[in-house]
Design a protein around this motif. Structure first.
Motif, mmCIF file in Angstrom:
data_model
loop_
_atom_site.group_PDB
_atom_site.id
_atom_site.type_symbol
_atom_site.label_atom_id
_atom_site.label_comp_id
_atom_site.label_asym_id
_atom_site.label_seq_id
_atom_site.Cartn_x
_atom_site.Cartn_y
_atom_site.Cartn_z
ATOM 1 N N PHE A 4 0.831 -1.191 0.000
ATOM 2 C CA PHE A 4 0.000 0.000 0.000
ATOM 3 C C PHE A 4 0.873 1.252 0.000
ATOM 4 O O PHE A 4 0.658 2.201 -0.765
ATOM 5 C CB PHE A 4 -0.873 -0.004 1.261
ATOM 6 C CG PHE A 4 -2.210 0.622 1.041
ATOM 7 C CD1 PHE A 4 -2.310 1.945 0.666
ATOM 8 C CD2 PHE A 4 -3.365 -0.123 1.218
ATOM 9 C CE1 PHE A 4 -3.544 2.528 0.462
ATOM 10 C CE2 PHE A 4 -4.595 0.453 1.019
ATOM 11 C CZ PHE A 4 -4.688 1.776 0.637
ATOM 12 N N ILE A 6 4.065 1.488 -0.805
ATOM 13 C CA ILE A 6 4.839 1.594 -2.052
ATOM 14 C C ILE A 6 3.990 2.241 -3.136
ATOM 15 O O ILE A 6 4.399 3.170 -3.820
ATOM 16 C CB ILE A 6 5.292 0.189 -2.527
ATOM 17 C CG1 ILE A 6 6.303 -0.381 -1.535
ATOM 18 C CG2 ILE A 6 5.896 0.262 -3.928
ATOM 19 C CD1 ILE A 6 6.715 -1.796 -1.839
ATOM 20 N N LYS A 7 2.758 1.759 -3.233
ATOM 21 C CA LYS A 7 1.849 2.271 -4.255
ATOM 22 C C LYS A 7 1.592 3.762 -4.067
ATOM 23 O O LYS A 7 1.588 4.529 -5.027
ATOM 24 C CB LYS A 7 0.536 1.498 -4.142
ATOM 25 C CG LYS A 7 -0.589 2.118 -4.905
ATOM 26 C CD LYS A 7 -1.898 1.905 -4.179
ATOM 27 C CE LYS A 7 -2.779 3.091 -4.307
ATOM 28 N NZ LYS A 7 -3.626 3.383 -3.206
ATOM 29 N N LEU A 10 4.474 5.692 -5.270
ATOM 30 C CA LEU A 10 4.511 5.724 -6.735
ATOM 31 C C LEU A 10 3.577 6.805 -7.262
ATOM 32 O O LEU A 10 3.922 7.550 -8.167
ATOM 33 C CB LEU A 10 4.120 4.361 -7.304
ATOM 34 C CG LEU A 10 5.174 3.269 -7.160
ATOM 35 C CD1 LEU A 10 4.630 1.925 -7.653
ATOM 36 C CD2 LEU A 10 6.422 3.633 -7.943
ATOM 37 N N HIS A 11 2.363 6.883 -6.648
ATOM 38 C CA HIS A 11 1.426 7.936 -7.064
ATOM 39 C C HIS A 11 2.087 9.299 -6.950
ATOM 40 O O HIS A 11 1.970 10.144 -7.827
ATOM 41 C CB HIS A 11 0.199 7.955 -6.148
ATOM 42 C CG HIS A 11 -0.755 6.833 -6.394
ATOM 43 N ND1 HIS A 11 -1.066 6.393 -7.637
ATOM 44 C CD2 HIS A 11 -1.473 6.073 -5.537
ATOM 45 C CE1 HIS A 11 -1.931 5.402 -7.535
ATOM 46 N NE2 HIS A 11 -2.182 5.189 -6.280
ATOM 47 N N ARG A 14 5.047 9.919 -9.411
ATOM 48 C CA ARG A 14 4.722 10.024 -10.837
ATOM 49 C C ARG A 14 3.927 11.275 -11.147
ATOM 50 O O ARG A 14 3.648 11.575 -12.288
ATOM 51 C CB ARG A 14 3.889 8.795 -11.248
ATOM 52 C CG ARG A 14 4.698 7.536 -11.121
ATOM 53 C CD ARG A 14 4.575 6.618 -12.288
ATOM 54 N NE ARG A 14 5.570 5.572 -12.149
ATOM 55 C CZ ARG A 14 5.279 4.302 -11.943
ATOM 56 N NH1 ARG A 14 4.023 3.919 -11.910
ATOM 57 N NH2 ARG A 14 6.234 3.416 -11.816
ATOM 58 N N ARG A 194 -9.261 11.148 -4.634
ATOM 59 C CA ARG A 194 -8.959 10.616 -5.950
ATOM 60 C C ARG A 194 -9.344 9.136 -6.051
ATOM 61 O O ARG A 194 -9.895 8.686 -7.047
ATOM 62 C CB ARG A 194 -7.470 10.772 -6.259
ATOM 63 C CG ARG A 194 -7.131 10.278 -7.650
ATOM 64 C CD ARG A 194 -5.753 10.643 -8.066
ATOM 65 N NE ARG A 194 -4.776 10.022 -7.196
ATOM 66 C CZ ARG A 194 -3.461 10.132 -7.362
ATOM 67 N NH1 ARG A 194 -2.985 10.859 -8.331
ATOM 68 N NH2 ARG A 194 -2.636 9.533 -6.546
ATOM 69 N N GLU A 195 -9.092 8.406 -4.971
ATOM 70 C CA GLU A 195 -9.477 6.991 -4.978
ATOM 71 C C GLU A 195 -10.994 6.851 -5.108
ATOM 72 O O GLU A 195 -11.494 5.941 -5.764
ATOM 73 C CB GLU A 195 -9.023 6.310 -3.688
ATOM 74 C CG GLU A 195 -7.533 6.354 -3.477
ATOM 75 C CD GLU A 195 -6.849 5.014 -3.652
ATOM 76 O OE1 GLU A 195 -7.541 4.044 -4.009
ATOM 77 O OE2 GLU A 195 -5.631 4.946 -3.437
ATOM 78 N N THR A 200 -11.498 3.316 -7.239
ATOM 79 C CA THR A 200 -10.626 2.315 -6.626
ATOM 80 C C THR A 200 -10.923 2.157 -5.145
ATOM 81 O O THR A 200 -10.640 1.120 -4.567
ATOM 82 C CB THR A 200 -9.154 2.721 -6.802
ATOM 83 O OG1 THR A 200 -9.021 4.092 -6.488
ATOM 84 C CG2 THR A 200 -8.711 2.492 -8.223
ATOM 85 N N VAL A 203 -13.072 -0.780 -4.517
ATOM 86 C CA VAL A 203 -12.370 -2.051 -4.581
ATOM 87 C C VAL A 203 -11.585 -2.283 -3.296
ATOM 88 O O VAL A 203 -11.537 -3.399 -2.777
ATOM 89 C CB VAL A 203 -11.432 -2.075 -5.803
ATOM 90 C CG1 VAL A 203 -10.723 -3.405 -5.892
ATOM 91 C CG2 VAL A 203 -12.229 -1.826 -7.058
ATOM 92 N N LEU A 204 -11.000 -1.218 -2.779
ATOM 93 C CA LEU A 204 -10.265 -1.357 -1.521
ATOM 94 C C LEU A 204 -11.210 -1.767 -0.403
ATOM 95 O O LEU A 204 -10.882 -2.596 0.439
ATOM 96 C CB LEU A 204 -9.590 -0.036 -1.152
ATOM 97 C CG LEU A 204 -8.499 0.450 -2.096
ATOM 98 C CD1 LEU A 204 -7.912 1.750 -1.577
ATOM 99 C CD2 LEU A 204 -7.417 -0.596 -2.229
#
Lengths: 365, 243
Positions: A4, A6-7, A10-11, A14, A194-195, A200, A203-204
């Motif tokens: 989680f 790490i992701k 990354l967001h 990027r 944003r999620e 998303t 889904v979480l």
């Protein structure tokens, strides 16, 4: 959990906008505040009210005026003129020698100089007063070096319009507060929104993760980044602008962490009531950033505010945080002196955490 | 492969929001390995029902079991055994294909090794192995949809819930997507799908039609067409909706 985080990183890495806010803002803000708040005096216009007009006061006046820092605008003859001159905006400081200056110095070994400064620009005012006092001290030392009797010229500073000098003098506490608020509250609320926007979040929530795990996973990266930022600002302040840290660094960082957690829970709270990134951003800006900047005492001294706003400022977490940071950084006090502010901040943090977790759960229902 | 075991069982499922009854005494069963279509116009209560079955919403009353677990007490276990995909695809656009797989595999508690193995297998099946390190936002819609579906089954769920998975997708992509659904159902995974495309309803083994929170018809598409003396599910739906 690791995945989680790490992701989440990354967001952040990027997204150019996030990166700019995270790493550009602190540097830019510190530099802007640091350089626009001038720390040098040159040709500051002053007035002198010499009630004694003896050789010592003349000598002192000459010394002050020849220092290069001050420029004589006016010789006043009466107290009544002081207020007038200040209001006309012609001068920044008035130096008043008391009546019978040289005589008193000789007989009583004690004479007084009153220095009145326009503290609506508090930074400038305190600099002027300090420079004046320094010149007087210098003179005193040169003249009476060899005399064992204590001879004293006392300079009494008086700050007009802003007696507490509470304001931009030290911009670092203010910038830390704003940035921690911005990164912690705004960035988390946007990232959670944003999620939701992308779907998303659903889904979480359908996954076996507990809501609290989702929350922690979302905010932990921001705790870390906010923390790094706080340190960056302190370092910049220290190395570029010589802003000292008198007190315990560990205590300071611990208080920063407390404030970060408070701001994060605020961010979560905002995200639970906004469904899109835009809403989250607007809400953070208007509900958090503006009050933080305007009501926390960062830019406008709280003492000078109307009573209602003063009262309002008490419920601004940032106000208490700025007091804490100023005290630790500038006065070097320990927890014993700021336990009250810390307690207030802790209670606020707990309230916000409670609220946001409750709200987050309700949304699941 | 399909057994005759009941994998979803709902008896008098009711959900009220204040005075509004979103789901009114829904009673239905879904068998393992079945493709069960949940049809209805927008606002008929499909999404509410699917959210209850997924453990996202608590029902007001009724007896409901999903994958053998009670929705009131065992949502945790239910969540481990279901997959979910919504019309929004639920992929992180700024992450690569692999990063999405790794993340979703991770939240279902799969080990790194399992995730790698499973990702390799699923990408291979989709023939998208070359796209493994591409950022999602750079991929065409059809690929995203297939990837989202693959990710929804990465943890080998018993049931997969698809909430309008094909809305906004072109017919060819939809057709390909349904091929995937068939394949998955053949492996014994139950498919619970909501849709308002009536041509898609034909692909389902059994469908239920919801109107205003109630189930008004439930059977195989063929049986329903016979019952209403029409040729397509589209016409069945229109007849039902017009009362």
């Amino acid at each position: 959990m690791k995945g989680f985080i790490i992701k989440e990183f990354l967001h952040i890495f990027r997204d150019v906008r996030s990166m700019i806010i995270l790493f550009g803002m602190p540097v830019v803000q510190v530099l802007i505040f640091g350089f626009t708040i001038s720390t040098e005096i040159k040709d500051a216009e002053i007035a002198i009210l010499d009630q004694s007009k003896d050789n010592i006061t003349l000598e002192l006046s000459n010394k002050i005026l020849s220092s290069g820092y001050f420029l004589l605008n006016d010789n006043l003859t009466h107290y009544d003129q002081i207020e007038e001159s200040f209001k006309a905006g012609k001068i920044k400081e008035v130096i008043i020698f008391e009546d019978g200056f040289a005589r008193k110095l000789e007989k009583e070994h004690d004479a007084h100089i009153k220095v009145i400064a326009d503290a609506s620009d508090p930074n400038m005012a305190s600099l002027l007063v300090n420079y004046t006092a320094g010149i007087v001290r210098n003179y005193q030392m040169q003249q009476y070096e060899n005399i064992s009797l204590p001879i004293k010229i006392t300079t009494e500073p008086k700050m007009l319009y802003n007696p507490g000098l509470k304001s931009v003098f030290m911009f670092v506490p203010g910038v830390i507060t704003i940035l921690l608020m911005l990164i912690s509250a705004m960035m988390t609320s946007i990232s959670i929104a944003r999620e939701k926007e992308l779907g998303t979040m659903e889904v979480l929530l359908v996954s076996p993760l507990k809501p609290i795990q989702i929350l922690v996973g979302k905010v932990l990266p921001y705790v870390l980044l906010a923390f790094i930022n706080a340190i960056t600002i302190l370092l910049l302040g220290f190395f570029v602008f010589d802003v000292p840290i008198q007190g315990s660094i560990i205590l300071l960082l611990a208080e920063c962490l407390l404030f970060i957690i408070m701001a994060l829970s605020l961010g979560i709270f905002i995200s639970t009531v906004s469904n899109t990134q835009q809403t989250a951003m607007m809400m953070s800006l208007f509900a958090l950033m503006l009050p933080t900047i305007l009501l926390s005492g960062f830019i406008y001294p709280i003492e000078n505010m109307p009573e209602i706003l003063q009262w309002l400022s008490h419920i601004m977490p940032s106000k208490w945080f700025i007091i804490i940071v100023k005290n630790i950084m500038l006065k070097g006090v320990g927890l014993g002196y700021i336990w009250k502010e810390t307690l207030i901040l802790t209670v606020m943090t707990l309230i916000f955490i409670g609220l946001s977790v409750k709200k987050f759960k309700i949304r699941l229902e | 492969m399909a057994e005759n075991g009941i994998i979803i069982k709902a008896v008098n499922l009711t959900k009220k929001f204040g005075n509004f009854v979103a789901n009114d005494n829904l009673t239905f069963e879904v068998r393992q390995g079945e493709i069960f279509g949940f049809l209805g116009a927008n606002g008929a209560g499909k999404t509410t029902a699917i959210r209850i079955l997924c453990g996202l919403l608590k029902p007001t009353s009724g007896q409901i079991e999903v994958a053998g677990y009670d929705v009131y007490k065992e949502t945790e276990k239910i969540k481990r055994n279901i997959g979910y995909m919504s019309q929004k695809f639920s992929l992180y656009e700024d992450l690569t294909v692999w990063e999405n797989f790794r993340f979703y595999g991770g939240i279902y508690g799969l080990s790194g090794k399992e995730i790698r193995k499973k990702t390799g297998y699923l990408l291979d099946k989709l023939q998208l192995t070359a796209a493994r390190d591409k950022i999602i936002s750079s991929l065409p819609l059809g690929w995203k949809q297939k990837l989202a579906f693959s990710i929804a089954i990465i943890h080998d769920p018993k049931i997969i819930f698809l909430d309008e998975p094909t809305s906004g997708v072109d017919p060819i992509t939809r057709r390909q997507f349904w091929d995937m659904i068939y394949e998955t159902a053949h492996e014994g995974i139950t498919i619970f799908v909501t849709t308002h495309y009536m041509d898609e309803a034909e692909y389902c083994e059994r469908v239920s039609v919801m109107v205003d929170g109630k189930i008004v018809a439930m059977d195989t598409p063929r049986a329903l067409e016979d019952k209403y003396h029409v040729e397509t599910m589209e016409e069945v739906f229109l007849k039902i909706a017009r009362g």
